[in-house]
Scaffold this active site. Structure first.
Site, PDB file in Angstrom:
ATOM      1  N   HIS A  63       0.856  -1.183   0.000  1.00 42.59           N
ATOM      2  CA  HIS A  63       0.000   0.000   0.000  1.00 42.59           C
ATOM      3  C   HIS A  63       0.891   1.231   0.000  1.00 42.59           C
ATOM      4  O   HIS A  63       2.095   1.133   0.195  1.00 42.59           O
ATOM      5  CB  HIS A  63      -0.946  -0.004   1.199  1.00 42.59           C
ATOM      6  N   GLY A  64       0.289   2.373  -0.240  1.00 41.52           N
ATOM      7  CA  GLY A  64       1.052   3.610  -0.346  1.00 41.52           C
ATOM      8  C   GLY A  64       1.402   4.221   0.996  1.00 41.52           C
ATOM      9  O   GLY A  64       0.967   3.756   2.049  1.00 41.52           O
TER      10      GLY A  64
END
Length: 150
Positions: A63-64
């Site tokens: 994920h970011g």
């Protein structure tokens, strides 16, 4: 249920040379589906460089970064099954990579919580690793209660 998983977000029986290739495919799907802006996909690499997204035996949740959450247009989950595994660094091999992007902190945490509920049961991980059906995978990921899925 705060998220759904479109069938084109489920990749079964894939092979990859590196974890960067896996993250690239996840980011590409999210961008192509207009779930995230390209900056979020790039931030998934930044997050991985900061610390590994490997969470449990054979599973990673790419994920970011926190700073990139504003680049999420709608909740997104991308499931990638890698039967032969891919080196995730530090001697860890990943067979399931589940990319996620949540709109805002609350949705992001809700996605993590629901996925963790499914992944806390080894029998669910094994079923996800061996499933040949995107419908079965979607049903398991979106069940959200942490129980063994029938």
């Amino acid at each position: 249920m705060p998220f759904s998983v479109p069938s084109d977000h489920v990749l079964l029986n894939r092979e990859f040379r590196s974890k960067r290739d896996v993250i690239q495919v996840i980011g590409d799907i999210m961008v192509r589906s207009a779930d995230v802006n390209p900056a979020y996909a790039r931030a998934m690499f930044e997050k991985e460089d900061q610390y590994s997204t490997w969470i449990t035996e054979g599973v990673a949740l790419p994920h970011g970064t926190n700073q990139a959450k504003k680049e999420v247009l709608r909740n997104s989950v991308v499931f990638v099954q890698i039967p032969k595994g891919v080196d995730w660094g530090d001697g860890k091999t990943v067979h399931l990579a589940i990319g996620l992007a949540g709109t805002g902190d609350e949705n992001h945490l809700q996605l993590l919580t629901e996925l963790a509920g499914v992944l806390q049961r080894p029998e669910n991980i094994e079923r996800l690793r061996s499933s040949a059906s995107s419908e079965e995978v979607i049903g398991m990921l979106t069940a959200g209660d942490g129980q063994e899925v029938e």
